[in-house]
Design a protein around this motif. Sequence first.
Motif, PDB file in Angstrom:
ATOM      1  N   GLU A   1       0.829  -1.194   0.000  1.00  0.00           N
ATOM      2  CA  GLU A   1       0.000   0.000   0.000  1.00  0.00           C
ATOM      3  C   GLU A   1       0.869   1.252   0.000  1.00  0.00           C
ATOM      4  OE1 GLU A   1      -2.190  -2.944   2.835  1.00  0.00           O
ATOM      5  OE2 GLU A   1      -0.130  -2.307   2.437  1.00  0.00           O
ATOM      6  N   SER A   2       0.321   2.302  -0.570  1.00  0.00           N
ATOM      7  CA  SER A   2       0.979   3.593  -0.556  1.00  0.00           C
ATOM      8  C   SER A   2      -0.074   4.685  -0.688  1.00  0.00           C
ATOM      9  CB  SER A   2       2.012   3.706  -1.679  1.00  0.00           C
ATOM     10  OG  SER A   2       1.389   3.606  -2.950  1.00  0.00           O
ATOM     11  N   GLY A   3       0.323   5.911  -0.451  1.00  0.00           N
ATOM     12  CA  GLY A   3      -0.570   7.037  -0.634  1.00  0.00           C
ATOM     13  C   GLY A   3      -1.153   7.613   0.639  1.00  0.00           C
ATOM     14  N   GLY A   4      -0.901   6.978   1.761  1.00  0.00           N
ATOM     15  CA  GLY A   4      -1.399   7.505   3.018  1.00  0.00           C
ATOM     16  C   GLY A   4      -0.652   8.755   3.422  1.00  0.00           C
ATOM     17  N   GLY A   5      -1.183   9.424   4.423  1.00  0.00           N
ATOM     18  CA  GLY A   5      -0.567  10.644   4.902  1.00  0.00           C
ATOM     19  C   GLY A   5      -1.509  11.419   5.773  1.00  0.00           C
ATOM     20  N   SER A   6      -1.155  12.655   6.024  1.00  0.00           N
ATOM     21  CA  SER A   6      -1.971  13.550   6.846  1.00  0.00           C
ATOM     22  C   SER A   6      -2.655  14.582   5.972  1.00  0.00           C
ATOM     23  CB  SER A   6      -1.105  14.250   7.889  1.00  0.00           C
ATOM     24  OG  SER A   6      -0.520  13.318   8.777  1.00  0.00           O
ATOM     25  N   VAL A   7      -3.914  14.817   6.265  1.00  0.00           N
ATOM     26  CA  VAL A   7      -4.697  15.760   5.482  1.00  0.00           C
ATOM     27  C   VAL A   7      -5.734  16.416   6.390  1.00  0.00           C
ATOM     28  CG1 VAL A   7      -6.400  14.033   4.797  1.00  0.00           C
ATOM     29  CG2 VAL A   7      -6.022  16.031   3.343  1.00  0.00           C
ATOM     30  N   GLN A   8      -6.122  17.611   6.049  1.00  0.00           N
ATOM     31  CA  GLN A   8      -7.165  18.298   6.796  1.00  0.00           C
ATOM     32  C   GLN A   8      -8.538  17.798   6.383  1.00  0.00           C
ATOM     33  OE1 GLN A   8      -6.312  22.461   5.948  1.00  0.00           O
ATOM     34  NE2 GLN A   8      -5.262  22.668   7.909  1.00  0.00           N
ATOM     35  N   ALA A   9      -9.483  17.906   7.291  1.00  0.00           N
ATOM     36  CA  ALA A   9     -10.853  17.508   6.990  1.00  0.00           C
ATOM     37  C   ALA A   9     -11.335  18.197   5.727  1.00  0.00           C
ATOM     38  CB  ALA A   9     -11.770  17.844   8.161  1.00  0.00           C
ATOM     39  N   GLY A  10     -12.000  17.417   4.898  1.00  0.00           N
ATOM     40  CA  GLY A  10     -12.473  17.935   3.630  1.00  0.00           C
ATOM     41  C   GLY A  10     -11.522  17.688   2.483  1.00  0.00           C
ATOM     42  N   GLY A  11     -10.310  17.279   2.803  1.00  0.00           N
ATOM     43  CA  GLY A  11      -9.314  17.024   1.782  1.00  0.00           C
ATOM     44  C   GLY A  11      -9.452  15.651   1.164  1.00  0.00           C
ATOM     45  N   SER A  12      -8.510  15.332   0.296  1.00  0.00           N
ATOM     46  CA  SER A  12      -8.548  14.071  -0.437  1.00  0.00           C
ATOM     47  C   SER A  12      -7.213  13.358  -0.397  1.00  0.00           C
ATOM     48  CB  SER A  12      -8.929  14.317  -1.903  1.00  0.00           C
ATOM     49  OG  SER A  12     -10.216  14.885  -2.028  1.00  0.00           O
ATOM     50  N   LEU A  13      -7.274  12.052  -0.489  1.00  0.00           N
ATOM     51  CA  LEU A  13      -6.106  11.209  -0.631  1.00  0.00           C
ATOM     52  C   LEU A  13      -6.454  10.078  -1.577  1.00  0.00           C
ATOM     53  CD1 LEU A  13      -4.786  10.772   3.032  1.00  0.00           C
ATOM     54  CD2 LEU A  13      -3.631  12.004   1.182  1.00  0.00           C
ATOM     55  N   ARG A  14      -5.455   9.572  -2.245  1.00  0.00           N
ATOM     56  CA  ARG A  14      -5.644   8.417  -3.108  1.00  0.00           C
ATOM     57  C   ARG A  14      -4.675   7.333  -2.674  1.00  0.00           C
ATOM     58  NH1 ARG A  14      -8.104   7.329  -7.978  1.00  0.00           N
ATOM     59  NH2 ARG A  14      -7.175   5.651  -9.242  1.00  0.00           N
ATOM     60  N   LEU A  15      -5.217   6.225  -2.229  1.00  0.00           N
ATOM     61  CA  LEU A  15      -4.414   5.103  -1.803  1.00  0.00           C
ATOM     62  C   LEU A  15      -4.223   4.142  -2.967  1.00  0.00           C
ATOM     63  CD1 LEU A  15      -6.005   4.282   1.676  1.00  0.00           C
ATOM     64  CD2 LEU A  15      -4.261   5.986   1.097  1.00  0.00           C
ATOM     65  N   SER A  16      -3.076   3.523  -2.988  1.00  0.00           N
ATOM     66  CA  SER A  16      -2.772   2.567  -4.028  1.00  0.00           C
ATOM     67  C   SER A  16      -2.275   1.270  -3.407  1.00  0.00           C
ATOM     68  CB  SER A  16      -1.712   3.133  -4.980  1.00  0.00           C
ATOM     69  OG  SER A  16      -1.401   2.212  -6.004  1.00  0.00           O
ATOM     70  N   CYS A  17      -2.634   0.179  -4.012  1.00  0.00           N
ATOM     71  CA  CYS A  17      -2.187  -1.142  -3.588  1.00  0.00           C
ATOM     72  C   CYS A  17      -1.613  -1.838  -4.807  1.00  0.00           C
ATOM     73  CB  CYS A  17      -3.356  -1.934  -2.997  1.00  0.00           C
ATOM     74  SG  CYS A  17      -2.967  -3.635  -2.538  1.00  0.00           S
ATOM     75  N   ALA A  18      -0.317  -2.036  -4.790  1.00  0.00           N
ATOM     76  CA  ALA A  18       0.360  -2.685  -5.898  1.00  0.00           C
ATOM     77  C   ALA A  18       0.540  -4.163  -5.595  1.00  0.00           C
ATOM     78  CB  ALA A  18       1.710  -2.029  -6.153  1.00  0.00           C
ATOM     79  N   ALA A  19       0.166  -4.994  -6.525  1.00  0.00           N
ATOM     80  CA  ALA A  19       0.264  -6.434  -6.359  1.00  0.00           C
ATOM     81  C   ALA A  19       1.341  -7.008  -7.263  1.00  0.00           C
ATOM     82  CB  ALA A  19      -1.073  -7.100  -6.661  1.00  0.00           C
ATOM     83  N   SER A  20       2.037  -8.008  -6.749  1.00  0.00           N
ATOM     84  CA  SER A  20       3.032  -8.689  -7.557  1.00  0.00           C
ATOM     85  C   SER A  20       2.380  -9.331  -8.771  1.00  0.00           C
ATOM     86  CB  SER A  20       3.774  -9.739  -6.722  1.00  0.00           C
ATOM     87  OG  SER A  20       2.867 -10.659  -6.139  1.00  0.00           O
ATOM     88  N   ARG A  21       1.185  -9.811  -8.574  1.00  0.00           N
ATOM     89  CA  ARG A  21       0.285 -10.211  -9.626  1.00  0.00           C
ATOM     90  C   ARG A  21      -1.113 -10.118  -9.061  1.00  0.00           C
ATOM     91  NH1 ARG A  21      -0.196 -15.847 -12.057  1.00  0.00           N
ATOM     92  NH2 ARG A  21      -2.349 -15.102 -12.242  1.00  0.00           N
ATOM     93  N   TRP A  22      -2.070 -10.007  -9.927  1.00  0.00           N
ATOM     94  CA  TRP A  22      -3.422  -9.741  -9.465  1.00  0.00           C
ATOM     95  C   TRP A  22      -3.983 -10.868  -8.616  1.00  0.00           C
ATOM     96  CZ3 TRP A  22      -5.232  -5.515  -8.335  1.00  0.00           C
ATOM     97  CH2 TRP A  22      -6.599  -5.221  -8.298  1.00  0.00           C
ATOM     98  N   THR A  23      -3.980 -12.047  -9.183  1.00  0.00           N
ATOM     99  CA  THR A  23      -4.511 -13.199  -8.474  1.00  0.00           C
ATOM    100  C   THR A  23      -4.136 -14.468  -9.231  1.00  0.00           C
ATOM    101  OG1 THR A  23      -6.519 -14.227  -7.571  1.00  0.00           O
ATOM    102  CG2 THR A  23      -6.714 -13.091  -9.683  1.00  0.00           C
ATOM    103  N   TYR A  24      -4.219 -15.557  -8.548  1.00  0.00           N
ATOM    104  CA  TYR A  24      -3.949 -16.856  -9.160  1.00  0.00           C
ATOM    105  C   TYR A  24      -5.222 -17.628  -9.468  1.00  0.00           C
ATOM    106  CZ  TYR A  24       0.906 -16.116  -7.789  1.00  0.00           C
ATOM    107  OH  TYR A  24       2.182 -15.609  -7.640  1.00  0.00           O
TER     108      TYR A  24
END
Length: 129
Positions: free
Chosen positions: A6-29
């Motif tokens: 996971e990545s993209g976390g952080g600190s933000v003020q109320a009303g703000g936006s963040l976009r989290l990302s989850c990178a997978a070595s592969r999607w699924t088996y």
Amino acid sequence: QVQLVESGGGSVQAGGSLRLSCAASRWTYVSRYCMGWFRQTPGKEREGVAAIDSDGSTNYAASVSGRFTISKDNNKNTLSLQMNSLKPEDTAMYYCAVMWGCFSAIQALGAPSYRYNFWGQGTQVTVSP
């Protein structure tokens, strides 16, 4: 084994936006699966925030409905969570996870943690008042 980061976390003020990302070595088996975003704060049970299944159907917790959007990019093996209009109560550690053999995003959101085969290490989201 599927590795999730996971990545993209952080600190933000109320009303703000963040976009989290989850990178997978592969999607699924497997052909049927669900991907989900979860969050947890100390002393609280892990809460399913949003889920998406292999057909692209989504489901959201009532607390984030209308504010968060889950999406996936199969070509890039990436899961994302767009978080808008953030509130202090959204503060938590956010995790992405994969469930094999899942047929429904609705089912996935309420599934117990052991049903998920792989988990990321989490990314912290902190929303200031």
